[in-house]
Write a protein that holds these residues in place. Structure first.
Motif, PDB file in Angstrom:
ATOM      1  N   MET A  66      39.275  37.519  40.849  1.00  0.00           N
ATOM      2  CA  MET A  66      38.318  36.808  41.686  1.00  0.00           C
ATOM      3  C   MET A  66      38.077  35.430  41.089  1.00  0.00           C
ATOM      4  O   MET A  66      38.151  35.248  39.873  1.00  0.00           O
ATOM      5  CB  MET A  66      36.987  37.573  41.766  1.00  0.00           C
ATOM      6  CG  MET A  66      37.133  38.998  42.238  1.00  0.00           C
ATOM      7  SD  MET A  66      35.636  39.971  41.924  1.00  0.00           S
ATOM      8  CE  MET A  66      36.240  41.629  42.251  1.00  0.00           C
ATOM      9  N   ILE A 107      35.273  33.389  45.736  1.00  0.00           N
ATOM     10  CA  ILE A 107      33.866  33.657  46.063  1.00  0.00           C
ATOM     11  C   ILE A 107      33.188  32.294  46.011  1.00  0.00           C
ATOM     12  O   ILE A 107      33.051  31.702  44.941  1.00  0.00           O
ATOM     13  CB  ILE A 107      33.220  34.623  45.055  1.00  0.00           C
ATOM     14  CG1 ILE A 107      34.029  35.932  44.962  1.00  0.00           C
ATOM     15  CG2 ILE A 107      31.766  34.912  45.431  1.00  0.00           C
ATOM     16  CD1 ILE A 107      33.599  36.832  43.807  1.00  0.00           C
ATOM     17  N   ALA A 138      32.416  41.638  46.683  1.00  0.00           N
ATOM     18  CA  ALA A 138      33.810  41.567  46.241  1.00  0.00           C
ATOM     19  C   ALA A 138      34.135  42.722  45.297  1.00  0.00           C
ATOM     20  O   ALA A 138      35.194  43.355  45.414  1.00  0.00           O
ATOM     21  CB  ALA A 138      34.063  40.218  45.553  1.00  0.00           C
ATOM     22  N   TRP A 168      41.728  45.750  49.294  1.00  0.00           N
ATOM     23  CA  TRP A 168      41.797  44.673  48.305  1.00  0.00           C
ATOM     24  C   TRP A 168      43.226  44.164  48.156  1.00  0.00           C
ATOM     25  O   TRP A 168      43.453  42.945  48.126  1.00  0.00           O
ATOM     26  CB  TRP A 168      41.270  45.161  46.960  1.00  0.00           C
ATOM     27  CG  TRP A 168      41.273  44.076  45.922  1.00  0.00           C
ATOM     28  CD1 TRP A 168      42.220  43.833  44.981  1.00  0.00           C
ATOM     29  CD2 TRP A 168      40.283  43.051  45.767  1.00  0.00           C
ATOM     30  NE1 TRP A 168      41.889  42.726  44.244  1.00  0.00           N
ATOM     31  CE2 TRP A 168      40.706  42.234  44.696  1.00  0.00           C
ATOM     32  CE3 TRP A 168      39.078  42.773  46.414  1.00  0.00           C
ATOM     33  CZ2 TRP A 168      39.962  41.134  44.268  1.00  0.00           C
ATOM     34  CZ3 TRP A 168      38.337  41.678  45.991  1.00  0.00           C
ATOM     35  CH2 TRP A 168      38.778  40.875  44.922  1.00  0.00           C
TER      36      TRP A 168
END
Length: 471
Positions: free
Chosen positions: A365, A390, A429, A440
């Protein structure tokens, strides 16, 4: 064939401190070479890497009257990927350890802009369009309007309106060599404002994303120039930047140990384990790694991170890798967090290009909660490496990342600038990572196929240039 000259204070592959350099190194070669002869001109800095400096070839030189003296102007050149780069040389102004932050920056870039305007005869290249970028080249349209009067079109791109080139009005006729009537363009709130002058005198003003163009009419984003943006919104447009898709390709990137593709992510798993080893984290391919690659300053959302990240690290089975330098208080925070959560947090208080590639490739991420982000390239690069962004919905982040809850999204977003909303996006997430591994895997493979190259953006610039030239 129409001639376009890009002017900037930096450009890859020669010198870079930020996204401006990527734009000026990538956009020219993405344009239609059958119709446009695109060239780039920047200062010849001492801090251009030595191997690059030695490649530059002397073209010519001349002398220019500036501040009552005859000043040397050298011109060097180098062709890269079909684009000819020119370098303005003067050791007094550019033989320094760094690009910006000197007491005489206004004088340095005024010299550069005057040298550019005087150089066309010597390089045998008269532009049909000059495309200037940010405050360091803002004098170009002002000079053409007030002194030179070349029959050319002027474009000015705002990459970050926070930096405006503000100076005392007393130096208008000396340092900036402008006549009194030019004060009508550059004077703003009792001082010289070069960006204001460029907005007024350009034929077209662009910003680096559509959302940022709209945000600049808001006092919260415009740093005092909102009224000037509104006044000139008829000639202002936003065009989202792209990235060098060939340069950022996990299938061929030599900076990462294990290459991978959008159809075979096995190499990314190995890159993750290598990143964990390199960062001093517990090696576990099953634990999600959150990455931050950023200047550690407030407007990048660091105040949100310092308020929320400890709870996330303490309460969730995650790891955090931070790569960047900046304000001491944020550097100290991440070092403290690393000491508190040894094996879960790694604070790499540095910046290294190859190391950043390893982080993009190895992380799961990518956190980018900016308060303001004119365009942003990191979220696009993260997608290219299958690392889920994000981000906060602002500027180019809003234009490039769509939340997964809205159908076929490519990341997780939040709107309000507060730590709880950011934390919620991170938790969503993490939840998808652990509770829906198939979803995912589908997401990360999908985002790695998204076309963030310059192709789409170049088409919009092509259209704008053609409109200006009456093509």
């Amino acid at each position: 064939m129409k001639n376009i000259l890009f002017l900037a204070s930096e450009a890859v592959p020669f010198i870079k401190t930020g996204g401006l350099a990527d734009v000026c190194g990538s956009l020219p070669k993405a344009l239609d070479s059958n119709y446009f002869d695109c060239r780039v001109m920047i200062p010849k800095y001492m801090c251009i890497p030595e191997d690059k400096r030695w490649e530059l070839q002397y073209k010519t030189h001349f002398y220019m009257d500036y501040l009552g003296q005859s000043r040397y102007v050298g011109i060097l050149e180098k062709e890269v990927d079909g684009i000819l780069y020119y370098f303005i040389d003067n050791e007094y102004y550019f033989h320094r350890d760094g690009l910006y932050g000197f007491y005489d920056d206004g004088e340095r870039y005024a010299f550069f802009c005057k040298a550019v305007m005087d150089s066309f005869y010597f390089i045998d290249f008269m532009p049909d369009i000059i495309h200037a970028n940010d405050w360091q080249t803002a004098l170009i349209p002002i000079y053409n309007n007030s002194k030179y009067h070349y029959d050319i079109k002027l474009i000015f791109t705002i990459h970050n309106i926070e930096y405006q080139g503000q100076y005392d009005l007393k130096i208008l006729p000396t340092v900036f060599d402008l006549p009194p009537e030019a004060g009508a363009y550059v004077e703003y709130e009792g001082c010289i404002n070069l960006v204001k002058g460029a907005i007024e005198t350009s034929d077209c003003v662009t910003t680096v994303s559509e959302s940022y163009a709209k945000e600049l009419e808001d006092p919260a984003f415009a740093h005092g120039l909102q009224d000037m943006i509104k006044k000139n919104n008829w000639k202002t447009r936003g065009i989202l930047n792209g990235i060098d898709a060939e340069g950022y390709d996990p299938a061929t990137d030599t900076a990462i140990a294990h290459n991978f593709t959008s159809t075979d992510f096995s190499g990314k798993v190995q890159d993750k384990l290598e990143l964990q080893r390199l960062a001093g984290l517990r090696e576990d391919a099953g634990v999600p790694v959150i990455a931050i690659i950023s200047r550690l300053v407030a407007h990048k959302g660091l105040d949100l991170i310092t308020k929320a990240m400890e709870n996330i690290v303490r309460n969730c089975e995650v790891q955090l890798v931070v790569l960047g330098k900046g304000d001491r208080k944020y550097e100290d925070y991440f070092i403290w967090l690393q000491n508190q959560y040894n094996g879960k947090v790694s604070a790499m208080i540095t910046y290294n290009k190859d190391l950043s590639r390893k982080v993009y490739a190895g992380a799961d991420m990518f956190l980018m909660p900016s308060k303001a982000e004119p365009c942003g390239l990191s979220q696009m690069i993260a997608c290219r490496y299958g690392t889920v962004p994000i981000v906060r919905e602002t500027g180019g982040l809003r234009d490039s990342i769509v939340d997964c809850s809205y159908g076929e999204g490519n990341g997780f977003t939040f709107a309000d600038y507060n730590p709880d909303d950011m934390a919620n996006a991170i938790y969503r997430a993490i939840d998808l990572y652990y509770n829906n591994p198939e979803g995912w895997d589908k997401l990360r493979k999908y985002i790695s196929t998204i076309d963030f190259s310059w192709a789409k953006s170049a088409d919009k610039y092509d259209e704008m240039y053609s409109w200006l030239l009456g093509r």
